[in-house]
Design an enzyme around this catalytic site. Structure first.
Site, PDB file in Angstrom:
ATOM      1  N   GLU A  41      89.374  11.642  58.764  1.00 11.31           N
ATOM      2  CA  GLU A  41      89.121  10.251  59.140  1.00 11.31           C
ATOM      3  C   GLU A  41      90.330   9.656  59.856  1.00 11.31           C
ATOM      4  O   GLU A  41      91.473   9.827  59.415  1.00 11.31           O
ATOM      5  CB  GLU A  41      88.815   9.432  57.886  1.00 11.31           C
ATOM      6  CG  GLU A  41      87.637   8.524  58.008  1.00 11.31           C
ATOM      7  CD  GLU A  41      86.336   9.250  58.274  1.00 11.31           C
ATOM      8  OE1 GLU A  41      85.911   9.312  59.450  1.00 11.31           O
ATOM      9  OE2 GLU A  41      85.728   9.755  57.328  1.00 11.31           O
ATOM     10  N   HIS A  42      90.073   8.979  60.955  1.00 13.31           N
ATOM     11  CA  HIS A  42      91.102   8.367  61.793  1.00 13.31           C
ATOM     12  C   HIS A  42      92.043   9.410  62.391  1.00 13.31           C
ATOM     13  O   HIS A  42      93.164   9.099  62.781  1.00 13.31           O
ATOM     14  CB  HIS A  42      91.897   7.314  61.008  1.00 13.31           C
ATOM     15  CG  HIS A  42      91.110   6.082  60.709  1.00 13.31           C
ATOM     16  ND1 HIS A  42      90.957   5.054  61.608  1.00 13.31           N
ATOM     17  CD2 HIS A  42      90.401   5.730  59.605  1.00 13.31           C
ATOM     18  CE1 HIS A  42      90.204   4.103  61.057  1.00 13.31           C
ATOM     19  NE2 HIS A  42      89.848   4.494  59.852  1.00 13.31           N
ATOM     20  N   SER A  79      63.985  -2.726  71.389  1.00 14.13           N
ATOM     21  CA  SER A  79      64.316  -2.043  70.141  1.00 14.13           C
ATOM     22  C   SER A  79      63.287  -2.402  69.081  1.00 14.13           C
ATOM     23  O   SER A  79      62.998  -3.585  68.858  1.00 14.13           O
ATOM     24  CB  SER A  79      65.705  -2.444  69.651  1.00 14.13           C
ATOM     25  OG  SER A  79      65.910  -2.023  68.311  1.00 14.13           O
ATOM     26  N   GLY A 113      78.691   2.969  58.632  1.00 19.93           N
ATOM     27  CA  GLY A 113      79.656   4.043  58.841  1.00 19.93           C
ATOM     28  C   GLY A 113      79.019   5.360  59.197  1.00 19.93           C
ATOM     29  O   GLY A 113      79.640   6.414  59.047  1.00 19.93           O
ATOM     30  N   SER A 161      77.549   5.809  62.298  1.00 20.54           N
ATOM     31  CA  SER A 161      77.597   5.883  63.760  1.00 20.54           C
ATOM     32  C   SER A 161      76.263   5.563  64.418  1.00 20.54           C
ATOM     33  O   SER A 161      75.796   6.275  65.308  1.00 20.54           O
ATOM     34  CB  SER A 161      78.097   7.255  64.215  1.00 20.54           C
ATOM     35  OG  SER A 161      79.351   7.522  63.646  1.00 20.54           O
ATOM     36  N   SER A 162      75.666   4.462  64.014  1.00 17.20           N
ATOM     37  CA  SER A 162      74.382   4.068  64.602  1.00 17.20           C
ATOM     38  C   SER A 162      74.520   3.784  66.095  1.00 17.20           C
ATOM     39  O   SER A 162      73.650   4.178  66.888  1.00 17.20           O
ATOM     40  CB  SER A 162      73.830   2.844  63.875  1.00 17.20           C
ATOM     41  OG  SER A 162      74.749   1.757  63.923  1.00 17.20           O
ATOM     42  N   GLU A 192      81.867   2.921  74.467  1.00 16.87           N
ATOM     43  CA  GLU A 192      82.460   2.211  73.335  1.00 16.87           C
ATOM     44  C   GLU A 192      83.779   1.555  73.721  1.00 16.87           C
ATOM     45  O   GLU A 192      84.029   0.392  73.397  1.00 16.87           O
ATOM     46  CB  GLU A 192      82.682   3.186  72.168  1.00 16.87           C
ATOM     47  CG  GLU A 192      81.441   3.529  71.398  1.00 16.87           C
ATOM     48  CD  GLU A 192      80.889   2.351  70.607  1.00 16.87           C
ATOM     49  OE1 GLU A 192      81.672   1.644  69.943  1.00 16.87           O
ATOM     50  OE2 GLU A 192      79.670   2.132  70.662  1.00 16.87           O
ATOM     51  N   ASP A 225      82.401  10.755  66.576  1.00 16.52           N
ATOM     52  CA  ASP A 225      80.989  10.428  66.363  1.00 16.52           C
ATOM     53  C   ASP A 225      80.098  10.956  67.480  1.00 16.52           C
ATOM     54  O   ASP A 225      79.004  11.473  67.236  1.00 16.52           O
ATOM     55  CB  ASP A 225      80.824   8.916  66.244  1.00 16.52           C
ATOM     56  CG  ASP A 225      81.661   8.334  65.122  1.00 16.52           C
ATOM     57  OD1 ASP A 225      81.916   9.048  64.141  1.00 16.52           O
ATOM     58  OD2 ASP A 225      82.063   7.162  65.232  1.00 16.52           O
TER      59      ASP A 225
END
Length: 394
Positions: free
Chosen positions: A39-40, A73, A135, A137-138, A171, A183
């Protein structure tokens, strides 16, 4: 526990027809992800180990010849009414326009045109089952679905890592979230029954078998229902801090600080915040490599303590956990889980849990009881089944 909801190509195509009339040119799906460890580390050019989830963004597409995008959507329908159609001229699409969720779709077309691909507009119908803000990653799943659809519809000839870079630019440059590439690569490149060991520096990857069922194990996701946003300032502050630490140490990225040289590197940093960030990134990269070695050796059960170590590092050094995430981890371990940690960018979202198959219900109930005792909303708990990456459905 909640079960993942999946869509068929026929269902998505039928919904497209109800909104736009006629048939789409195709239907694509791109999954969300759960990150086993790492992570990160992605924006520090380090190592990650994600799996794709059964939850996905489903996208039906039909090209247009009038230079316009029309976007709908299913998740934006209100009180049983149909969702509004968001329309935009391609030449008017730019960061901030369209705003909100539609930017994740329009931004992909903007980025492709920015890179010199003369792609047209389209009718785009989205139906996503990836929990928003959890968390998983939608938003990246949406971008990857659009990128893959456009690549295949218009013969752009981009490979999966190149499509991941497109989505990352959306992003970073369109949405304004300083995320890495974990992601996007997970959504596009993971394979069923495997975790993907990814080097985010050169995007080389290897699929690592993860036979949870064969080992009598399960991975669970605990969605705390605390929403987060990567565009918020705290995420960006940590990325900037990592870049400052790397510059102070004279290395291209914190990935280049060796584990056996960590203490010497920390001694050279005057700022305690930079020391904490550096310690997390260097030790987290090492944990990813240790987990991969255990998986390669068929010792899946033994990765649990490394997950717990990773959570402590994210909580104490990186400082991106929140009480609900800590409660999820503590509740899971109290219920007999082999390991647990927060995953994703932090400040909300979800935790990932490794448990014996016959302990799943006990672990889930322990987590829910811990949330109730703390006065939190009951979390959503479901199984993370290592699934296939982005693909055309029909």
């Amino acid at each position: 526990m909640s079960e993942p909801v999946q869509r068929t190509a026929a269902e998505v195509a039928a919904a497209f027809g109800e909104v736009f009339g006629g048939e789409p040119a195709g239907v694509w799906a791109a999954p969300g992800r759960a990150n086993v460890i790492g992570e990160h580390t992605d924006y520090n050019e380090g190592f990650v180990l994600p799996v794709a989830l059964p939850h996905a963004a489903y996208l039906a597409v039909r090209p247009r010849e009038d230079g316009r995008l029309r976007i709908v959507s299913a998740q934006m329908a209100v009180d049983g009414a149909g969702a509004a159609v968001i329309e935009a001229d391609l030449d008017a699409v730019q960061p901030g326009s369209p705003a909100g969720w539609a930017g994740h779709l329009a931004g992909v077309v903007w980025q492709l045109r920015r890179e010199g691909h003369q792609v047209p507009g389209a009718d785009l119908y989205l139906d996503s089952t990836v929990p928003v803000g959890g968390g998983m990653s939608s938003s990246h799943a949406i971008e990857c679905a659009v990128a893959l659809a456009y690549d295949e519809l218009f013969d752009l000839g981009l490979d999966r890592p190149e499509l991941a870079r497109v989505a990352q630019h959306v992003e970073n440059d369109f949405i304004g979230a300083p995320t890495g590439i974990l992601d996007q690569m997970a959504s596009l490149c993971c394979t069923e029954g495997h975790a993907m060991f990814l080097d985010t520096r050169d995007l080389s990857s290897r699929q690592v078998p993860l036979d949870l069922v064969g080992e009598g194990l399960r991975l669970l996701v605990v969605d705390t229902l605390v929403k987060h946003s990567h565009a918020d300032g705290e995420y960006g502050k940590r990325r900037a801090g990592c870049e400052a630490a790397a510059a102070a140490l004279g290395v291209p990225a914190l990935r280049d600080v060796p584990l056996d040289g960590l203490e010497a590197a920390l001694a050279r940093l005057d700022d305690p915040e930079l020391r904490r960030l550096t310690r997390h990134v260097v030790t987290e990269d090492a944990r990813v490599e240790q987990v991969v070695a255990l998986l390669d050796a068929g010792r899946v059960r033994e990765i649990g303590p490394l997950l717990v170590e990773g959570h402590a590092s994210l909580r104490d050094d990186y400082r991106v956990s929140v009480p609900e995430l800590d409660t999820a981890v503590e509740g899971a371990l109290a219920g007999g889980a082999l390991g647990a940690r927060m995953m994703g960018g932090g400040f909300g979202g979800s935790a990932i849990v490794l448990a014996d198959a016959d302990a799943v219900e006990k672990v889930a109930e322990s987590v829910k009881a811990a949330f109730a005792a703390a006065g939190y909303r009951e979390p959503r708990v479901f199984e993370a089944v290592p699934s296939a990456g982005a693909r055309r459905l029909g």
